[in-house]
Design an enzyme around this catalytic site. Structure first.
Site, PDB file in Angstrom:
ATOM      1  N   LEU A 225       0.815  -1.214   0.000  1.00 26.28           N
ATOM      2  CA  LEU A 225       0.000   0.000   0.000  1.00 26.28           C
ATOM      3  C   LEU A 225       0.850   1.266   0.000  1.00 26.28           C
ATOM      4  O   LEU A 225       0.451   2.301   0.540  1.00 26.28           O
ATOM      5  CB  LEU A 225      -0.936  -0.008   1.225  1.00 26.28           C
ATOM      6  N   GLY A 229       2.003   1.136   4.197  1.00 28.02           N
ATOM      7  CA  GLY A 229       2.370  -0.199   4.663  1.00 28.02           C
ATOM      8  C   GLY A 229       1.866  -1.296   3.743  1.00 28.02           C
ATOM      9  O   GLY A 229       1.927  -1.178   2.515  1.00 28.02           O
ATOM     10  N   ASP A 255      13.609   8.324  -3.624  1.00 29.01           N
ATOM     11  CA  ASP A 255      13.400   7.640  -4.899  1.00 29.01           C
ATOM     12  C   ASP A 255      12.701   6.316  -4.610  1.00 29.01           C
ATOM     13  O   ASP A 255      13.272   5.439  -3.956  1.00 29.01           O
ATOM     14  CB  ASP A 255      14.750   7.410  -5.592  1.00 29.01           C
ATOM     15  N   ASP A 261      10.496  -4.214  -5.349  1.00 26.96           N
ATOM     16  CA  ASP A 261      11.443  -5.322  -5.495  1.00 26.96           C
ATOM     17  C   ASP A 261      12.174  -5.585  -4.180  1.00 26.96           C
ATOM     18  O   ASP A 261      12.453  -6.740  -3.831  1.00 26.96           O
ATOM     19  CB  ASP A 261      12.453  -5.017  -6.597  1.00 26.96           C
TER      20      ASP A 261
END
Length: 312
Positions: A225, A229, A255, A261
């Protein structure tokens, strides 16, 4: 003792330009910085998992070019086994063109390059011997993703599928996926444009979403989200523990590229270490947040000590 993690998928050179705001369609804006860095969802996930203590092997393809050299050096330098990353002389290494605004938000265009040549034949059965977790995303051919999932499933590994970039998932792949990882937008698309609870909604409001995923054969799902979280939807958990909200980690984002990932790699590392899904997600939430505090992807990923220190 940590089990072995196998990551199958993409390696890209990230061509990143920083700007005050992201351009509108047809608009040109001035940039204020440019960099070329190692990336690709699968390479990022492998590096993130390795930095967090995982024993990681990466299966992928790059070109015989400077970008391929950079990616091999970066992943291998992070402790990842790259012996199954194939070098192709016929096609260039994949690239991602990324724009990042002053708030750390981004947009990304990818060109598959050598990633598009990764085939089921590259996913050898012996690569999964003793593997505890397989990490997958959709930046390579779907037939290759499904072949890897089946091979890992048959070898007894937990199959962790990051449904990104979003694409239709065949029922056969869903049946092979032990844990699905999506963001709220991807979850909505997968469930037929279903309306998601607000990012700040309590666990009780996610029960219907858990049930919808379970009806489609996906009993363990992580929904990220962003700055709010994540939520764990685990139909295999005991009653009262099937929906768990993971609180956000407050940081100053620079950034956000590759944060998802970092989350996926962290989940893989903790699952391979034997942790329950909810605990793995809580750890991963901190790792992903810390990854946004620096520019770039792989170089920004934290180590175990960084995450533990931030959680204490």
């Amino acid at each position: 003792m940590n089990g072995r993690i196998v990551v199958v998928g993409s390696l890209n050179a990230d061509l990143t330009i920083y700007c005050e705001r992201l351009p509108l369609p047809g608009e040109t804006v001035h940039g204020n910085g440019f960099s070329v860095n190692p990336g690709g969802k699968s390479a990022n996930q492998a590096v993130a998992a390795s930095k967090l203590g995982g024993d990681v092997s990466l299966i992928g393809a790059v070109g015989k070019d400077p970008n391929g050299d950079m990616l091999i050096a970066s992943t291998e330098g992070a402790g990842v086994d790259v012996s199954r990353v194939r070098r192709s002389g016929d096609v260039a290494t994949g690239v991602a063109v990324i724009a990042v605004d002053e708030h750390g938000e981004n947009n990304i265009i990818i060109s598959a390059g050598a990633n598009g040549t990764l085939a089921p034949a590259d996913v050898a059965t012996e690569a999964f011997d003793g593997a505890a977790v397989l990490c997958l995303c959709l930046e390579v051919a779907l037939e290759t993703v499904e072949a890897a999932a089946k091979t890992a499933h048959d070898a007894g590994a937990t199959v962790l599928l990051n449904l990104s970039p979003y694409g239709e998932m065949p029922e056969s792949l869903a049946a092979l996926s032990d844990v699905l990882l999506v963001n709220a937008h991807e979850a909505s698309l997968f469930l037929g444009e279903a309306e998601m609870p607000l990012p700040t909604a309590p666990a009780s409001e996610w029960e219907g979403v858990r049930s919808q995923f379970a009806d489609r054969g996906l009993e363990r799902v992580l929904v990220t989200l962003g700055s709010q979280g994540s939520v764990v939807l685990d139909s295999q958990a005991a009653a009262g523990e099937r929906v768990v909200r993971i609180a956000p980690t407050e940081v100053q984002a620079v950034d956000t590229t590759g944060a998802g990932d970092a989350f996926t790699g962290a989940v893989a590392a903790r699952l391979a270490a034997g942790e329950p899904l909810a605990e793995a997600a809580a750890f991963a939430s901190v790792a992903a947040a810390l990854a946004t505090t620096k520019k770039g992807t792989q170089a920004a990923y934290p180590g175990v000590e960084d995450v533990v220190r931030h959680r204490s």
